[in-house]
Write a protein that holds these residues in place. Structure first.
Motif, PDB file in Angstrom:
ATOM      1  N   VAL A 135      27.207 124.539 111.708  1.00 29.81           N
ATOM      2  CA  VAL A 135      26.893 123.425 112.620  1.00 29.81           C
ATOM      3  C   VAL A 135      27.531 122.133 112.129  1.00 29.81           C
ATOM      4  O   VAL A 135      28.156 121.395 112.908  1.00 29.81           O
ATOM      5  N   ILE A 136      27.408 121.847 110.850  1.00 26.48           N
ATOM      6  CA  ILE A 136      27.989 120.612 110.317  1.00 26.48           C
ATOM      7  C   ILE A 136      29.515 120.669 110.378  1.00 26.48           C
ATOM      8  O   ILE A 136      30.165 119.686 110.771  1.00 26.48           O
ATOM      9  N   GLY A 137      30.102 121.808 110.044  1.00 26.04           N
ATOM     10  CA  GLY A 137      31.557 121.946 110.114  1.00 26.04           C
ATOM     11  C   GLY A 137      32.076 121.679 111.516  1.00 26.04           C
ATOM     12  O   GLY A 137      33.036 120.929 111.701  1.00 26.04           O
ATOM     13  N   VAL A 138      31.437 122.266 112.518  1.00 25.76           N
ATOM     14  CA  VAL A 138      31.866 122.057 113.906  1.00 25.76           C
ATOM     15  C   VAL A 138      31.649 120.605 114.324  1.00 25.76           C
ATOM     16  O   VAL A 138      32.520 119.995 114.952  1.00 25.76           O
ATOM     17  N   ALA A 139      30.505 120.051 113.969  1.00 29.52           N
ATOM     18  CA  ALA A 139      30.229 118.656 114.347  1.00 29.52           C
ATOM     19  C   ALA A 139      31.272 117.711 113.764  1.00 29.52           C
ATOM     20  O   ALA A 139      31.770 116.817 114.460  1.00 29.52           O
ATOM     21  N   VAL A 140      31.610 117.917 112.505  1.00 27.72           N
ATOM     22  CA  VAL A 140      32.604 117.048 111.866  1.00 27.72           C
ATOM     23  C   VAL A 140      33.970 117.229 112.533  1.00 27.72           C
ATOM     24  O   VAL A 140      34.670 116.244 112.808  1.00 27.72           O
ATOM     25  N   HIS A 174      42.532 129.688 112.179  1.00 29.14           N
ATOM     26  CA  HIS A 174      42.028 130.485 113.310  1.00 29.14           C
ATOM     27  C   HIS A 174      42.775 130.070 114.580  1.00 29.14           C
ATOM     28  O   HIS A 174      42.213 129.434 115.460  1.00 29.14           O
ATOM     29  N   PRO A 175      44.062 130.444 114.637  1.00 32.25           N
ATOM     30  CA  PRO A 175      44.876 130.031 115.789  1.00 32.25           C
ATOM     31  C   PRO A 175      44.313 130.588 117.098  1.00 32.25           C
ATOM     32  O   PRO A 175      43.897 131.731 117.176  1.00 32.25           O
ATOM     33  N   GLY A 176      44.314 129.728 118.098  1.00 34.92           N
ATOM     34  CA  GLY A 176      43.848 130.135 119.418  1.00 34.92           C
ATOM     35  C   GLY A 176      42.350 130.215 119.558  1.00 34.92           C
ATOM     36  O   GLY A 176      41.841 130.617 120.599  1.00 34.92           O
ATOM     37  N   THR A 177      41.618 129.838 118.536  1.00 37.94           N
ATOM     38  CA  THR A 177      40.159 129.888 118.574  1.00 37.94           C
ATOM     39  C   THR A 177      39.619 128.505 118.235  1.00 37.94           C
ATOM     40  O   THR A 177      40.047 127.887 117.264  1.00 37.94           O
ATOM     41  N   SER A 178      38.661 128.055 118.995  1.00 39.74           N
ATOM     42  CA  SER A 178      38.065 126.747 118.718  1.00 39.74           C
ATOM     43  C   SER A 178      37.145 126.831 117.499  1.00 39.74           C
ATOM     44  O   SER A 178      36.690 127.909 117.117  1.00 39.74           O
ATOM     45  N   ALA A 179      36.875 125.685 116.912  1.00 43.09           N
ATOM     46  CA  ALA A 179      35.958 125.629 115.774  1.00 43.09           C
ATOM     47  C   ALA A 179      34.573 126.116 116.191  1.00 43.09           C
ATOM     48  O   ALA A 179      33.881 126.781 115.416  1.00 43.09           O
ATOM     49  N   GLN A 180      34.163 125.817 117.428  1.00 40.20           N
ATOM     50  CA  GLN A 180      32.856 126.261 117.918  1.00 40.20           C
ATOM     51  C   GLN A 180      32.799 127.794 117.975  1.00 40.20           C
ATOM     52  O   GLN A 180      31.810 128.401 117.562  1.00 40.20           O
ATOM     53  N   HIS A 181      33.856 128.396 118.492  1.00 40.06           N
ATOM     54  CA  HIS A 181      33.889 129.858 118.574  1.00 40.06           C
ATOM     55  C   HIS A 181      33.892 130.471 117.181  1.00 40.06           C
ATOM     56  O   HIS A 181      33.226 131.479 116.928  1.00 40.06           O
TER      57      HIS A 181
END
Length: 190
Positions: free
Chosen positions: A100-105, A151-158
């Motif tokens: 959660v923190i990684g994605v938020a940042v 993680h090419p082609g993938t969002s941080a959220q995914h």
């Protein structure tokens, strides 16, 4: 003499506790090789079974990087069920906090080296603030995976959802394996 003990979260440790801890370490070294072999073989079998059971169905479950489930299962398996539960909780909570923190940042600052440093530090701090310091290093590791693993082609959220799902699956499998072994062990021992 009294000193601060990192094992006790900074609380003071008496000399008596220190001596008892050393006595336990010394006793552990006196365990016969045959018993260490049996214990090690049982732990190896549980770890291997958990890793395979966690990894094999990952493709069918839609998890692209099932090795995270296998790694989690191996790290969660302990000789005792109570220790396994505690480790499992730490794995899940650490992954959730770091994810959660990684994605938020990333969403706020983008994916930079400074963002990584911020998310890793905040993840560790949040684990301490939520009173699960034992999950802090796992929170920092998950933030590291989110921000540093390509993680090419993938969002941080995914990626975060994938990691948390893979960790959750590995935790679940490890708990199930150790629980099953503990139940079988109770039935076979007098």
């Amino acid at each position: 003499m009294i000193r601060l003990a990192p094992e006790l979260g900074g609380r003071r440790e008496s000399g008596r506790i220190r001596r008892l801890r050393q006595m336990l370490r010394d006793l552990g070294k006196r365990v016969p090789v045959s018993q260490r072999f049996r214990d090690g073989l049982e732990h190896a079998a549980m770890s291997t079974a958990a890793a395979l059971a966690a990894y094999l169905p990952t493709q069918a479950l839609g998890l692209r990087e099932g090795f995270w489930a296998a790694i989690t299962a191996i790290s969660v398996v302990q000789s005792e069920f109570g220790a396994t539960r505690t480790t499992a909780r730490d794995q899940f909570v650490g992954a959730a906090i770091g994810g959660v923190i990684g994605v938020a940042v990333v969403l706020v600052t983008g994916q930079t080296l400074l963002s990584y440093a911020l998310s890793a530090g905040l993840s560790v701090l949040c684990a301490w603030l939520f009173n699960v310091a034992s999950a802090a290093r796992l929170a920092g590791i998950t933030a590291t995976i989110i921000l540093l693993v390509p993680h090419p082609g993938t969002s941080a959220q995914h990626m975060m959802l994938s990691r948390v799902t893979e960790v959750s699956w590995g935790v679940t499998v490890a708990i199930a394996i150790v629980w099953l072994v503990a139940r079988l062990d109770r039935r076979t021992r007098p």
